[in-house]
Scaffold this motif. Structure first.
Motif, short mmCIF file in Angstrom:
data_model
loop_
_atom_site.label_atom_id
_atom_site.label_comp_id
_atom_site.label_asym_id
_atom_site.label_seq_id
_atom_site.Cartn_x
_atom_site.Cartn_y
_atom_site.Cartn_z
N THR A 1 -12.59 1.28 25.33
CA THR A 1 -12.45 1.62 26.74
C THR A 1 -13.50 2.64 27.16
O THR A 1 -14.22 3.20 26.34
CB THR A 1 -11.06 2.24 27.00
N GLU A 2 -13.51 2.90 28.46
CA GLU A 2 -14.39 3.92 29.03
C GLU A 2 -14.13 5.28 28.38
O GLU A 2 -15.05 6.07 28.16
CB GLU A 2 -14.04 3.99 30.53
N GLU A 3 -12.87 5.55 28.06
CA GLU A 3 -12.51 6.84 27.46
C GLU A 3 -13.18 7.01 26.10
O GLU A 3 -13.65 8.08 25.75
CB GLU A 3 -10.99 6.96 27.33
N ILE A 4 -13.23 5.91 25.32
CA ILE A 4 -13.90 5.98 24.01
C ILE A 4 -15.40 6.15 24.22
O ILE A 4 -16.07 6.86 23.48
CB ILE A 4 -13.63 4.69 23.18
N ARG A 5 -15.92 5.50 25.27
CA ARG A 5 -17.37 5.61 25.54
C ARG A 5 -17.74 7.09 25.76
O ARG A 5 -18.70 7.59 25.18
CB ARG A 5 -17.75 4.80 26.78
#
Ligand code: ADP
Length: 415
Positions: A193-197
């Protein structure tokens, strides 16, 4: 596509039979507009005709075989001709080029080399581009850290979960992102997800781009973000023509999520007409005004076989990840356990790890439970476990979802 249909008909396999049943006896009978009325192929077809029943080229034209990881059930085997490997090198070189990789770049390739397509796919693309590639493969983290420091590569390719693992390993030895040489990374093979990015970019000091692919279609390089693709992945649609269909198999309009279906226009070893990937995403046009004219797709939102149905609510694990990692107190390691011991009342039990081991775990558990309820509409049991309690994937794909049907709890602390 007409040539593809002719190849399939000449090979006389499963796909030829289905085409003839639809009244297609030669490529000239069809156009791209006819695609929605043509038959699908699925992973089940690969299993039913294991090992090489889906192959269309004669055995002497096959130069290599790769296999899927078997994330859901048995692996599949796919035969490649020299021409397929050439197409693969081309789309991967394109994916790397879109990330700013050039002949002067040094690529640290920490995807697994072997049957799995990750390592060799990146390798073919990097050498086609004329970059230098270090085929370090996955695992042996100490050696990876050493080589990243000694050889100062500017490109990292691996799974996003392994990128987090490498970044944390550096942080634990006091090495900061500024001391590393990495500029860009192509991360894929598993959902993220964007959060991991944001986490990976902070840990490794690079621009993290998403790359997507699957063995049956070719491997990595089916679609990839570029520096200028505005968060969507450019689909290599001149080779892999994409469609998105609803549960009834009918096409859905651009922007609407559904199951990705690919037609391999140029492949000859194991060409596929309308392969149902089981991956859920939405299609979109190119960035308006951009020189890139390929259609784009969203990140993979989930897999049709990964969708959880919890007391009537449909949830993809990626939605859970987004809620968990939106909280800055949560480290990027979690495990979702779908507790189906009582089939009439399935429950989600979620293990997370805190960034600060001394933080207030009670309030974090309460806040995450409330955030999940607000976003997903279901009450989950959340447990904050001590650091290093959630299993990491050092080789292969991260397993973030486990089904619990009977026996002991899959992760102690979640009972
Ligand atoms: P499998 O894991 O299905 O056995 P593969 O090893 O060929 O087979 O992996 C392909 C699958 O990995 C895709 O169908 C998709 O579910 C997942 N995948 C690959 N790249 C990404 C990505 N960037 N984001 C999310 N999922 C991905």
């Amino acid at each position: 596509m007409r040539r593809l249909v002719d190849r399939l008909l000449a090979a006389g396999g499963v796909q030829a039979g289905r085409l003839r049943t639809c009244g297609v006896d030669r490529g000239a009978d069809v156009s791209l507009d006819d695609l929605p009325r043509l038959p699908f192929v699925t992973k089940q077809d690969f299993w039913d005709h294991y090992p090489f029943g889906m192959r269309s080229a004669p055995a002497e034209d096959v130069v290599c075989v790769h296999g899927s990881s078997g994330t859901k059930g048995r692996p599949t085997l796919v035969a490649y001709t020299a021409r397929d490997v050439d197409v693969w090198a081309q789309v991967m070189a394109r994916a790397l080029g879109g990330a700013g990789v050039s002949r002067r770049s040094f690529v640290h390739c920490a995807y697994g080399y072997g049957l799995f397509t990750g390592g060799l796919g990146v390798h073919h693309g990097a050498t086609r581009l004329g970059a230098t590639v270090l085929p370090v493969s996955s695992g042996a983290t100490d050696r990876q850290l050493r080589l990243l420091l000694d050889l100062r590569p500017n490109v990292l390719c691996c799974t996003p979960s392994y990128a987090v693992y490498l970044g944390e390993a550096f942080a634990s030895t006091g090495i900061t992102a500024e001391q590393l040489s990495l500029r860009v990374g192509l991360f894929g093979a598993e959902p993220w997800t964007e959060e991991i990015r944001v986490g990976i970019e902070g840990l490794l000091g690079l621009r993290a781009l998403n790359i997507y692919g699957l063995t049956e279609v070719i491997g990595p390089g089916v679609a990839c973000e570029s520096l200028d693709s505005e968060g969507l992945l450019n689909v290599a649609e001149d080779h892999f023509f994409p469609e998105v269909v609803g549960p009834d198999g009918r096409p859905v309009p651009d922007g609407e999520p559904g199951e990705l279906v690919f037609t391999t226009l140029t492949k000859t070893g194991t060409p596929l007409l309308r392969y149902r990937t089981g991956d859920v995403a939405a299609l979109s046009g190119p960035v308006p005004g951009s020189a890139r004219t390929l259609r784009r797709m969203t990140r993979v939102l989930g897999r049709t076989d990964d969708m959880l149905i919890i007391r009537g609510v449909n949830v993809f694990p990626s939605e859970i990840e987004a809620v968990l990692l939106a909280d800055p107190r949560v480290a990027p390691h979690y495990l979702v356990v779908e507790d189906r011991r009582d089939r009439s009342r399935p429950e989600l039990r979620i293990a997370v790890e805190p960034r600060d081991p001394l933080g207030d775990t009670g309030s974090l558990e309460r806040d995450l439970t409330a955030a999940l309820l607000a976003r997903l509409g279901i009450r989950c049991l959340v447990r904050v476990l001590p650091p290093d309690h959630v299993p990491r994937a050092v080789t292969g794909k991260a397993q973030r979802l486990v089904r619990w049907e009977h026996g002991v709890v899959p992760l102690p602390g979640l009972e």
